[in-house]
Design an enzyme around this catalytic site. Structure first.
Site, PDB file in Angstrom:
ATOM      1  N   GLU A 138      -5.014  38.021 -24.791  1.00 41.56           N
ATOM      2  CA  GLU A 138      -6.300  37.128 -24.360  1.00 41.56           C
ATOM      3  C   GLU A 138      -5.615  35.652 -24.070  1.00 41.56           C
ATOM      4  O   GLU A 138      -4.484  35.378 -24.361  1.00 41.56           O
ATOM      5  CB  GLU A 138      -7.126  36.872 -25.342  1.00 41.56           C
ATOM      6  CG  GLU A 138      -6.629  36.472 -26.609  1.00 41.56           C
ATOM      7  CD  GLU A 138      -7.580  35.429 -27.463  1.00 41.56           C
ATOM      8  OE1 GLU A 138      -8.295  34.504 -26.935  1.00 41.56           O
ATOM      9  OE2 GLU A 138      -7.827  35.637 -28.716  1.00 41.56           O
ATOM     10  N   LYS A 153     -10.705  35.364 -38.265  1.00 39.59           N
ATOM     11  CA  LYS A 153     -10.307  34.002 -38.550  1.00 39.59           C
ATOM     12  C   LYS A 153     -10.835  33.555 -39.957  1.00 39.59           C
ATOM     13  O   LYS A 153     -12.107  33.701 -40.169  1.00 39.59           O
ATOM     14  CB  LYS A 153     -10.678  32.766 -37.530  1.00 39.59           C
ATOM     15  CG  LYS A 153      -9.505  32.881 -36.532  1.00 39.59           C
ATOM     16  CD  LYS A 153      -9.920  32.174 -35.276  1.00 39.59           C
ATOM     17  CE  LYS A 153     -11.129  32.445 -34.922  1.00 39.59           C
ATOM     18  NZ  LYS A 153     -11.015  32.815 -33.341  1.00 39.59           N
TER      19      LYS A 153
HETATM   20  N1  PSU Z   1      -7.695  33.803 -32.468  1.00 37.64           N
HETATM   21  C1  PSU Z   1      -6.891  32.773 -32.580  1.00 37.64           C
HETATM   22  N2  PSU Z   1      -7.218  31.738 -32.098  1.00 37.64           N
HETATM   23  C2  PSU Z   1      -8.211  31.573 -30.973  1.00 37.64           C
HETATM   24  C3  PSU Z   1      -9.125  32.613 -30.886  1.00 37.64           C
HETATM   25  C4  PSU Z   1      -8.836  33.733 -31.795  1.00 37.64           C
HETATM   26  O1  PSU Z   1      -5.782  32.753 -33.231  1.00 37.64           O
HETATM   27  O2  PSU Z   1      -8.363  30.532 -30.205  1.00 37.64           O
HETATM   28  C5  PSU Z   1     -10.365  32.603 -29.992  1.00 37.64           C
HETATM   29  C6  PSU Z   1     -10.555  34.164 -29.536  1.00 37.64           C
HETATM   30  O3  PSU Z   1     -10.369  33.966 -28.009  1.00 37.64           O
HETATM   31  C7  PSU Z   1     -11.859  34.486 -29.865  1.00 37.64           C
HETATM   32  C8  PSU Z   1     -12.346  33.050 -30.111  1.00 37.64           C
HETATM   33  O4  PSU Z   1     -12.524  35.374 -29.103  1.00 37.64           O
HETATM   34  O5  PSU Z   1     -11.810  32.413 -30.632  1.00 37.64           O
HETATM   35  C9  PSU Z   1     -13.941  33.213 -30.693  1.00 37.64           C
HETATM   36  O6  PSU Z   1     -14.657  32.124 -30.323  1.00 37.64           O
HETATM   37  P1  PSU Z   1     -16.215  32.152 -30.692  1.00 37.64           P
HETATM   38  O7  PSU Z   1     -16.117  31.947 -32.352  1.00 37.64           O
HETATM   39  O8  PSU Z   1     -17.007  30.979 -30.380  1.00 37.64           O
HETATM   40  O9  PSU Z   1     -17.022  33.278 -30.305  1.00 37.64           O
END
Ligand code: PSU
Ligand code: MN
Length: 309
Positions: free
Chosen positions: A31, A165
């Site tokens: 990603e 996370k």
């Molecule tokens: N994992 C990481 N760093 C990140 C992310 C995930 O170690 O920056 C990103 C991923 O792209 C994930 C996003 O899909 O954060 C989730 O964002 P939200 O909670 O706004 O859906």
């Protein structure tokens, strides 16, 4: 394979990925939100390069997915990767945002959800990231649930991650995934990892110990026509893990700050990660790097096992 995804949508493949597609070499999707919104420059570029190299060292081909000037790239060459890591005003693109980045010819970083969509279009089944998005803490009042979860319920891509996370509500995230029928499989572990630490203490219903078993599981699911993703929950290596209690304190502080600053929506996750990095004097980013590299290695092994089935 996935009914909803249009396999004819025009994608821009890097030379390396194009060659891999021709010769049937296993490919691992990566990603780009972690590059543009997850880490600051130049750490983001060095992690992006290292992750790609780990995939290569394990015999697979990396395909970093990103939108550049409205074009959907599957695989970036080294110049493109460097350029992307340097860009400002990159949109964080989840499922809902992709069409805007494309139609407005913007630069877009793909989240887990958007990366899964593009990977499926490119017929890539394995994807490595750090941690997926999930149900945020206090979601019962904010309704903040990542679109990563609904994507996992419908798009046929296995996501290798160190769980969700730790900034999230992990029990609620697991409940949501259960409701949506998304398998969460511990890779050599009985417990759901907590991103920066090896275990959240939450027991997982499934465990598999080898890439071959993972590949067989994926084959069984998809050959039954059961659409959707799978979470391969791969804990951070023990020697890189951070103390769970220390991190919990830091996370609570981060969430307090986000509330007092009125931060929400798609800005919330990047804000919390940045705050944690500052609060831990860079330790959280070092751990983040270690776990992403570890996930890339496992993803490459599963991609190879899937090809060999
Ligand atoms: N994992 C990481 N760093 C990140 C992310 C995930 O170690 O920056 C990103 C991923 O792209 C994930 C996003 O899909 O954060 C989730 O964002 P939200 O909670 O706004 O859906
Ligand atoms: Mn959200």
């Amino acid at each position: 394979m996935t009914s909803e995804i249009d396999m004819n949508f025009p994608l821009h493949f890097s030379e390396e990925v194009q060659l891999a597609r021709k010769s049937g070499k296993p490919i691992v999707a990566l990603e780009s939100t972690i590059i543009s919104h997850g880490m600051p420059f130049p750490e983001n570029l060095s992690v992006a390069n290292d992750v790609e190299n780990v995939v290569r060292e394990h015999g697979a081909v990396p395909a970093t997915i990103a939108v550049m000037e409205g074009r959907v790239h599957v695989g970036l060459n080294p110049m493109e990767l460097e350029s992307f890591a340097n860009r400002k005003n990159v949109m964080k693109c989840s499922r809902r945002d992709l069409p805007l980045a494309i139609s407005q010819r913007r630069d877009g970083a793909t989240t887990v959800a958007a990366t899964m969509i593009v990977a499926a279009m490119a017929d890539i089944r394995i994807f490595a990231t750090g941690g997926i998005g999930g149900v945020h803490r206090h979601a019962e009042s904010t309704f903040d649930i990542s679109a990563d979860l609904t994507e996992l319920s419908k798009t046929n891509v296995a996501v290798v991650s160190a769980g969700a996370k730790a900034i999230l509500d992990l029990p609620k995230t697991l409940e949501y995934l259960e409701t949506m029928g998304v398998p969460v499989i511990g890779f050599g572990t009985d417990h759901f990892p907590a991103f920066y630490s090896v275990s959240s203490g939450l027991k997982l219903p499934m465990r598999l110990d080898t890439p071959q078993e993972m590949a067989e599981f994926l084959h069984a699911k998809w050959s039954m026509g059961l659409h959707g993703g799978v979470i391969v929950a791969n804990p951070i290596p023990e020697d890189a893990a951070l103390d769970a209690e220390d991190m919990e304190k830091a996370i609570q502080e981060a969430i307090l700050q986000s509330v007092s600053k009125g931060i929400g929506g798609k800005e919330l996750t990047p804000f919390l990660l940045k705050f944690l990095n500052e609060f831990t004097a860079g330790k959280s980013q070092v751990a983040n790097r270690a776990l992403v590299l570890n996930n890339a290695a496992v993803a490459a092994k599963i991609a190879i096992a899937l090809r060999d089935l």
